[in-house]
Scaffold this active site. Structure first.
Site, short mmCIF file in Angstrom:
data_model
loop_
_atom_site.label_atom_id
_atom_site.label_comp_id
_atom_site.label_asym_id
_atom_site.label_seq_id
_atom_site.Cartn_x
_atom_site.Cartn_y
_atom_site.Cartn_z
N LYS A 20 69.44 14.43 16.14
CA LYS A 20 68.97 15.20 15.00
C LYS A 20 68.82 16.66 15.41
CE LYS A 20 64.78 15.75 14.08
NZ LYS A 20 63.52 16.32 14.57
N HIS A 65 62.35 11.05 9.89
CA HIS A 65 61.35 10.06 10.29
C HIS A 65 60.57 9.47 9.10
CE1 HIS A 65 62.53 11.64 14.06
NE2 HIS A 65 61.63 12.60 14.17
P1 NDP Z 1 68.30 22.43 24.88
O1 NDP Z 1 67.99 23.69 24.17
O2 NDP Z 1 67.49 22.11 26.11
O3 NDP Z 1 69.86 22.48 25.20
C1 NDP Z 1 70.56 21.47 25.93
C2 NDP Z 1 71.62 22.11 26.78
O4 NDP Z 1 72.62 22.65 25.96
C3 NDP Z 1 71.13 23.25 27.63
O5 NDP Z 1 70.57 22.77 28.82
C4 NDP Z 1 72.37 24.07 27.83
O6 NDP Z 1 73.12 23.52 28.90
C5 NDP Z 1 73.15 23.83 26.58
N1 NDP Z 1 73.00 24.96 25.67
C6 NDP Z 1 71.87 25.38 25.07
N2 NDP Z 1 72.12 26.45 24.29
C7 NDP Z 1 73.43 26.70 24.41
C8 NDP Z 1 74.30 27.67 23.85
N3 NDP Z 1 73.84 28.60 23.00
N4 NDP Z 1 75.60 27.63 24.17
C9 NDP Z 1 76.08 26.71 25.01
N5 NDP Z 1 75.29 25.77 25.58
C10 NDP Z 1 73.99 25.77 25.28
O7 NDP Z 1 68.23 21.24 23.83
P2 NDP Z 1 67.35 19.93 23.85
O8 NDP Z 1 67.65 19.18 25.09
O9 NDP Z 1 65.94 20.26 23.53
O10 NDP Z 1 67.90 19.17 22.56
C11 NDP Z 1 69.21 18.66 22.52
C12 NDP Z 1 69.45 18.03 21.15
O11 NDP Z 1 68.52 17.00 20.95
C13 NDP Z 1 69.24 19.00 19.98
O12 NDP Z 1 70.11 18.62 18.95
C14 NDP Z 1 67.82 18.72 19.55
O13 NDP Z 1 67.60 19.05 18.20
C15 NDP Z 1 67.75 17.22 19.77
N6 NDP Z 1 66.38 16.74 19.98
C16 NDP Z 1 65.64 17.22 21.02
C17 NDP Z 1 64.37 16.73 21.22
C18 NDP Z 1 63.55 17.20 22.38
O14 NDP Z 1 62.44 16.67 22.53
N7 NDP Z 1 64.03 18.15 23.19
C19 NDP Z 1 63.77 15.70 20.33
C20 NDP Z 1 64.67 15.25 19.29
C21 NDP Z 1 65.92 15.77 19.14
P3 NDP Z 1 74.01 24.40 29.92
O15 NDP Z 1 73.82 25.84 29.55
O16 NDP Z 1 73.48 24.07 31.27
O17 NDP Z 1 75.37 23.92 29.68
C1 BG6 Z 2 60.82 15.15 16.73
C2 BG6 Z 2 60.45 16.46 16.10
O1 BG6 Z 2 61.92 14.58 16.06
O2 BG6 Z 2 59.72 14.26 16.63
C3 BG6 Z 2 59.21 17.04 16.76
O3 BG6 Z 2 61.53 17.37 16.28
C4 BG6 Z 2 58.08 16.05 16.75
O4 BG6 Z 2 58.79 18.22 16.08
C5 BG6 Z 2 58.56 14.72 17.30
O5 BG6 Z 2 57.02 16.56 17.54
C6 BG6 Z 2 57.49 13.67 17.12
O6 BG6 Z 2 57.90 12.50 17.78
P1 BG6 Z 2 56.82 11.43 18.24
O7 BG6 Z 2 57.64 10.30 18.77
O8 BG6 Z 2 55.99 12.11 19.30
O9 BG6 Z 2 56.01 11.09 17.05
#
Ligand code: NDP
Ligand code: BG6
Length: 520
Positions: free
Chosen positions: A176, A268
């Site tokens: 997501k 959710h």
């Molecule tokens: P990050 O912002 O940590 O990005 C993941 C990786 O993508 C980075 O480590 C980087 O890797 C690469 N990246 C980031 N920005 C760019 C850019 N502009 N251009 C090219 N590469 C880039 O994301 P998250 O791990 O937080 O989230 C990943 C996905 O999961 C998203 O779609 C997020 O919405 C979803 N998500 C995340 C949650 C969380 O708790 N973090 C919860 C639910 C969903 P590198 O530069 O090393 O290649």
């Molecule tokens: C994620 C949202 O999908 O769910 C966050 O991007 C939120 O903003 C999280 O905090 C909540 O997840 P949980 O499992 O802690 O209720």
């Protein structure tokens, strides 16, 4: 490895391997964005725990893909730190040793065919050496903007195999947010299904992987006593609350693009709503379950601008002092505009226009910086038809409330009236309470464990189907559009540490005596 302070935990050796049919098939799981927050905090700890539980096949390997050069060893060390910090189980040296051998790394740009050619070589090598059998699970843990590029490059590199190719299966897990409105979600669906068949696409919503969310259907349909009451004859209204005490926690930039309606409600809360409201499926299998969920979404009463004004409340938290702590307002969070009109709270009334739920309002609310972290579904039953005990001096009796506590303090309780001891009739509210921890011991597995295992096993029951996402966006987009046409209320309009703006109380009170349940 840093020992954890959990000496009473069982070691992995003490736990017997599960029956063979529960183990995942051999495969290579490729995580794009392997240097990111999600990989570190959720994916790697989940896979480590699956390995601990002997649920991974001997021919399972994980390939982290990201831009920065690293060798396999460096990647393993970083992932070890992630396990040490975020796993629900301690880093067990023996488990780690075998787990680490499964981890590999490939560096490359997301848009450069060279990176994908290297990946193809590595995957072929893993097939030969580790027996991953040509099966591929691509997990897109990158910002959503990179999804189209990665999908296209995978296809061009010949890394997506159709079912009939005899080269093993290919599946993709998409995180997501899945789009930001109806049009963008449809465009993304189209792109994905041009490369993968629908049954190869796993749109993840981690709420569906929570044990207590899976228990909603078991509770309703695995017991004889509740389902006969589960309709407009007996239910007065339903409340779904997803409250978080945290603010946006360094995700201000993301939240400015999303807001809580997109971040929490579109996925959710809507998923919780469909599980509570759906009809029993003909079978407990992916398409039968999802068909029923889609029917609920299609029965959501569409909202006009005027409805949105009446039935949806938005809020944004302001600075507040709670106890001896001061919390910044949303507009003071890093990455947030000082005049931001993004909502951090939403409450809405939803009507499901079908035979079962006619006339039963569903009240949904979600918010950041509320008094506590709590997710619960409260089914409020109708009052008794006749006040028999009024003559004995008892006033209006409280209605029965069945509460499904999704998290924390997972469990289910039923409130009912009971005679308080003594010579007169006095009726007090008491609770019949099931506590997950007391019945089943350990904390339930993390949602990502279940969902990763299911995607490797090819079971998409707990993932959203394309038409499900479309219907959810169609409903949510009418709210977004109406908001776009009307200025937001005066923000901030609730103090951090409170249950949202006053308008949310007025929303549920309107036309009756209902009020939000104070979560226990
Ligand atoms: P990050 O912002 O940590 O990005 C993941 C990786 O993508 C980075 O480590 C980087 O890797 C690469 N990246 C980031 N920005 C760019 C850019 N502009 N251009 C090219 N590469 C880039 O994301 P998250 O791990 O937080 O989230 C990943 C996905 O999961 C998203 O779609 C997020 O919405 C979803 N998500 C995340 C949650 C969380 O708790 N973090 C919860 C639910 C969903 P590198 O530069 O090393 O290649
Ligand atoms: C994620 C949202 O999908 O769910 C966050 O991007 C939120 O903003 C999280 O905090 C909540 O997840 P949980 O499992 O802690 O209720």
């Amino acid at each position: 490895m840093r020992p954890k302070e959990l000496p009473e935990r069982r070691t992995r050796e003490a736990e017997p391997p599960p029956p063979v049919e529960r183990r995942a098939q051999p495969c290579a799981m490729v995580v794009f964005g392997a240097s990111g927050d999600l990989t570190r905090r959720k994916l790697i700890p989940a896979i480590y725990n699956l390995d601990w539980d002997h649920l991974l096949a001997p021919g399972f390997a994980l390939v982290g893909y990201a831009r920065q050069p690293r060798d396999h060893h460096q990647f393993r060390q970083e992932m070890l730190a992630a396990v040490d910090r975020h796993s629900r189980r301690p880093g067990d040296p023996l488990t780690w040793e075998s787990f680490a051998k499964r981890l590999h790394y490939c560096s490359g740009e997301y848009d450069d065919p060279k990176g994908y050619a290297q990946l193809a070589d590595l995957l072929a090598d893993l097939d030969r050496r580790l027996g991953t059998e040509g099966n591929r699970l691509y997990y897109l843990a990158t910002p959503p903007s990179l999804v189209p590029t990665i999908i296209t490059r995978l296809k061009e590199a010949g890394l997506v195999s159709p079912r009939a190719s005899g080269r093993g299966w290919s599946r993709v897990v998409v995180e997501k947010p899945f789009g930001r409105d109806l049009d963008s979600a449809m465009a993304l669906n189209q792109l994905l299904t041009a490369v993968f068949r629908e049954d190869q696409v796993y749109r993840i919503d981690h709420y569906l992987g929570k044990e207590t969310v899976q228990n909603i259907l078991v509770f309703r349909l695995g017991n004889g006593v509740f389902e006969p009451l589960w309709n407009h004859h007996h239910v007065d209204h339903v409340q779904i609350t997803v409250g978080e005490s945290l603010g946006v926690e360094g995700r201000g930039h993301y939240f400015e693009e999303a807001g809580i309606l997109r971040d929490m409600v579109q996925n959710h809360l809507i998923q919780l709503l469909t599980l509570v409201a759906m009809e029993p499926p003909a079978a407990f299998e992916a398409d039968a379950v999802r068909d029923e969920k889609v029917k609920v979404l299609k029965a959501l009463r569409p909202l006009t601008d005027e409805d949105v004004d009446r039935l949806v409340v938005r809020g944004q938290y302001g600075k507040a002092r709670v106890g001896d702590q001061t919390f910044p307002g949303y507009r003071e969070e890093p990455g947030v505009a000082p005049d931001s009109s993004i909502e951090t709270f939403v409450a809405l009334t939803v009507h499901i226009d079908n035979w079962r739920w006619a006339g039963v309002p569903f009240f949904l609310r979600a918010g950041k910086r509320l008094p506590k972290r709590v997710t619960e579904i409260a089914i409020h039953f109708k009052r008794v038809p006749y006040a028999l005990f009024r003559s004995a001096g008892c006033g209006a009796l409280e209605p029965n409330v069945l509460t499904l506590r999704i998290q924390p303090d997972e469990g289910i309780s039923l409130g009912f009236g009971s005679k308080a001891p003594g010579p007169t009739i006095r009726i007090d509210q008491v609770q019949m309470d099931f506590r997950h921890a007391a019945a089943f011991g350990d904390a339930p597995p993390d949602a990502y464990e279940r969902l990763i295992l299911d995607s490797i096993a090819g079971d998409s029951t707990l993932f959203a189907r394309g038409d499900e996402v479309k219907c959810a966006w169609s409903f949510i987009t009418s709210i977004l559009d109406a908001w776009g046409r009307h200025p937001p209320p005066e923000f901030p309009n609730y103090a951090a540490g409170t249950w949202g703006p006053e308008a949310a109380d007025a929303l549920i009170r309107r036309g009756g005596t209902r009020s939000w349940r104070e979560p226990s």
